[in-house]
Write a protein that holds these residues in place. Structure first.
Motif, PDB file in Angstrom:
ATOM      1  N   ILE A  24       1.084  -1.131   0.034  1.00 49.75           N
ATOM      2  CA  ILE A  24       0.105   0.103  -0.089  1.00 49.75           C
ATOM      3  C   ILE A  24       0.798   1.161  -0.131  1.00 49.75           C
ATOM      4  CG2 ILE A  24      -1.616   1.400   1.527  1.00 49.75           C
ATOM      5  CD1 ILE A  24      -2.780  -1.187   2.472  1.00 49.75           C
ATOM      6  N   GLU A  25       2.085   1.314   0.881  1.00 50.64           N
ATOM      7  CA  GLU A  25       2.890   2.516   1.155  1.00 50.64           C
ATOM      8  C   GLU A  25       3.271   2.796  -0.271  1.00 50.64           C
ATOM      9  OE1 GLU A  25       6.257   4.331   3.721  1.00 50.64           O
ATOM     10  OE2 GLU A  25       5.278   2.225   4.575  1.00 50.64           O
ATOM     11  N   VAL A  26       3.979   1.738  -1.003  1.00 45.53           N
ATOM     12  CA  VAL A  26       4.644   2.065  -2.405  1.00 45.53           C
ATOM     13  C   VAL A  26       3.732   2.392  -3.488  1.00 45.53           C
ATOM     14  CG1 VAL A  26       6.048   0.895  -4.115  1.00 45.53           C
ATOM     15  CG2 VAL A  26       6.538   0.249  -1.807  1.00 45.53           C
ATOM     16  N   LEU A  27       2.518   1.849  -3.129  1.00 47.26           N
ATOM     17  CA  LEU A  27       1.623   2.172  -4.490  1.00 47.26           C
ATOM     18  C   LEU A  27       0.927   3.585  -4.121  1.00 47.26           C
ATOM     19  CD1 LEU A  27      -0.325  -0.934  -4.760  1.00 47.26           C
ATOM     20  CD2 LEU A  27       1.073   0.235  -6.577  1.00 47.26           C
ATOM     21  N   ILE A 100       1.374  -8.542  -0.360  1.00 44.69           N
ATOM     22  CA  ILE A 100       2.391  -9.296  -0.636  1.00 44.69           C
ATOM     23  C   ILE A 100       2.515 -10.429   0.606  1.00 44.69           C
ATOM     24  CG2 ILE A 100       5.039  -9.697  -0.720  1.00 44.69           C
ATOM     25  CD1 ILE A 100       5.034  -6.718  -1.739  1.00 44.69           C
ATOM     26  N   ASN A 101       2.354 -11.450   0.208  1.00 45.56           N
ATOM     27  CA  ASN A 101       2.256 -12.665   1.177  1.00 45.56           C
ATOM     28  C   ASN A 101       3.635 -12.991   1.913  1.00 45.56           C
ATOM     29  OD1 ASN A 101       0.689 -14.868   2.555  1.00 45.56           O
ATOM     30  ND2 ASN A 101       2.455 -16.106   1.405  1.00 45.56           N
ATOM     31  N   ALA A 150       7.722  -4.776  -3.357  1.00 47.97           N
ATOM     32  CA  ALA A 150       6.676  -4.010  -3.981  1.00 47.97           C
ATOM     33  C   ALA A 150       7.078  -2.822  -4.848  1.00 47.97           C
ATOM     34  CB  ALA A 150       6.001  -3.141  -2.785  1.00 47.97           C
ATOM     35  N   GLU A 151       8.147  -2.375  -4.575  1.00 46.13           N
ATOM     36  CA  GLU A 151       9.051  -1.552  -5.564  1.00 46.13           C
ATOM     37  C   GLU A 151       9.261  -2.529  -6.779  1.00 46.13           C
ATOM     38  OE1 GLU A 151      11.026   1.607  -2.629  1.00 46.13           O
ATOM     39  OE2 GLU A 151      12.216  -0.058  -3.391  1.00 46.13           O
ATOM     40  N   ALA A 152       9.923  -3.439  -6.736  1.00 43.08           N
ATOM     41  CA  ALA A 152      10.173  -4.452  -7.767  1.00 43.08           C
ATOM     42  C   ALA A 152       9.009  -4.889  -8.778  1.00 43.08           C
ATOM     43  CB  ALA A 152      10.877  -5.660  -7.323  1.00 43.08           C
ATOM     44  N   CYS A 153       7.689  -4.615  -8.078  1.00 37.05           N
ATOM     45  CA  CYS A 153       6.604  -5.052  -9.100  1.00 37.05           C
ATOM     46  C   CYS A 153       5.961  -4.151  -9.513  1.00 37.05           C
ATOM     47  CB  CYS A 153       5.537  -5.836  -7.909  1.00 37.05           C
ATOM     48  SG  CYS A 153       5.938  -7.282  -7.418  1.00 37.05           S
ATOM     49  N   ILE A 154       6.351  -2.635  -9.376  1.00 37.53           N
ATOM     50  CA  ILE A 154       5.767  -1.524 -10.022  1.00 37.53           C
ATOM     51  C   ILE A 154       5.945  -1.526 -11.299  1.00 37.53           C
ATOM     52  CG2 ILE A 154       5.900   1.029 -10.024  1.00 37.53           C
ATOM     53  CD1 ILE A 154       4.384   0.328  -7.607  1.00 37.53           C
ATOM     54  N   PRO A 155       7.029  -1.851 -12.118  1.00 35.69           N
ATOM     55  CA  PRO A 155       6.991  -1.892 -13.478  1.00 35.69           C
ATOM     56  C   PRO A 155       5.986  -2.981 -14.017  1.00 35.69           C
ATOM     57  CG  PRO A 155       9.149  -1.947 -12.804  1.00 35.69           C
ATOM     58  CD  PRO A 155       8.155  -2.017 -11.573  1.00 35.69           C
TER      59      PRO A 155
END
Length: 305
Positions: A24-27, A100-101, A150-155
């Motif tokens: 949540i924080e990253v998004l 994220i689990n 989370a940052e790695a999933c943003i792209p």
């Protein structure tokens, strides 16, 4: 803000879980998305795709900055279903993310996973969805790794939303994403297939810890002893036997060497595995039973066995 895509987030570790909060924080920090949250009010790991059917579920508002968030007294599939129904939120999200689990979800463990079920439920209802899991390992992992994951999933998330906007995103599958333990030094994305990896589990009888008809019961589906443990107080009468699960060891199926999730996750890749809603039998099974079924009528009665 009105033109921003809407993402709904759920999970199975509960609304206070560090993986969900990091996502949540990253998004929210990107300022690119409208974020809705509809997650279990407590840990619901390994509940698979169970749903609440016979009674209502309780819902309470939760204050999470940058979001509209609710905690649900139900399963991950309940949360996903309610969140996309327009009964709780005024609109249907463009994308559902479950995670994220804390712990990977590869191979046969996908069947047990409440995280994957949260995404699968959205898929059942024609909503694009992804499940995200981090391969937590005791002694190496810490909660900051969830932010890196989370940052790695943003792209990936951004690219998926572009495809959704262009109406070119496939609706015949959903994606299961696993991030390696050393996520900071990951080797990039790898398209994989669901394998057959499975941590073998057994049962052991509990004979200690009982006092006054009660005992402290602990349960974890994680193979790592430092992972979070769910603890409950059980009311047990003296005439009951108690058994608890125990991990016997990990097994990577000998056939799992071609583009499978568990193999490449352990090699340090971020695995991206398309999944469907159906579990098809292994190749050859249908042919076998096609030949076998007509012969059933010719079989002798069971009394001759």
């Amino acid at each position: 803000m009105e033109n921003q895509p809407t993402i709904m987030i759920t999970n199975d570790d509960g609304i206070d879980a560090p993986g969900l909060r990091a996502l949540i924080e990253v998004l929210v920090s990107t300022r690119r998305f409208q974020i809705l949250v509809c997650a279990p009010d407590s840990e619901k790991s390994a509940v698979s795709h169970s749903i609440t059917w016979r009674h209502p579920v309780a819902v309470r508002r939760v204050d999470i900055e940058g979001t509209t968030a609710y905690a649900i007294a139900g399963t991950p599939a309940d949360c996903s279903s309610l969140g996309i129904s327009k009964a709780l939120f005024p609109s249907i999200p463009d994308l559902v993310i479950s995670g994220i689990n804390m712990g990977s979800n590869c191979g046969y463990h996908i069947v047990y996973s409440g995280t994957v079920a949260g995404a699968r439920e959205a898929f059942f209802n024609d909503i694009p969805a992804i499940s995200i899991s981090y391969d937590w390992f005791g002694g190496q992992s810490n909660v900051e790794n969830f932010t890196l994951a989370a940052e790695a999933c943003i792209p990936l998330i951004t690219a998926i939303l572009i495809e959704i906007k262009n109406k070119t995103y496939p609706i015949k599958c959903f994606l299961n994403i696993d991030l390696p333990t050393d996520v900071a030094n990951n080797k990039g994305y790898k398209l994989t297939k669901q394998g057959k990896s499975l941590y073998k589990m057994g049962w052991s009888q509990v004979t200690s810890g009982m006092q006054g008809g009660k005992m402290l019961s602990t349960m974890t589906m994680d193979t790592d002893s430092t992972a979070p443990v769910e603890t409950d107080t059980l009311n047990i009468s003296q005439d009951h036997l108690l058994f608890k699960r125990e991990v016997l060891g990990g097994q990577l199926d000998e056939g799992d060497f071609d583009d499978v999730d568990f193999k490449f996750l352990r090699q340090g890749y971020i695995t991206v595995t398309p999944l469907g809603g159906l579990s098809h039998a292994e190749i050859g099974c249908h042919s076998y039973f096609k030949a076998w079924l007509p012969s059933v009528e010719e079989c002798p009665s069971s009394s001759s066995l």
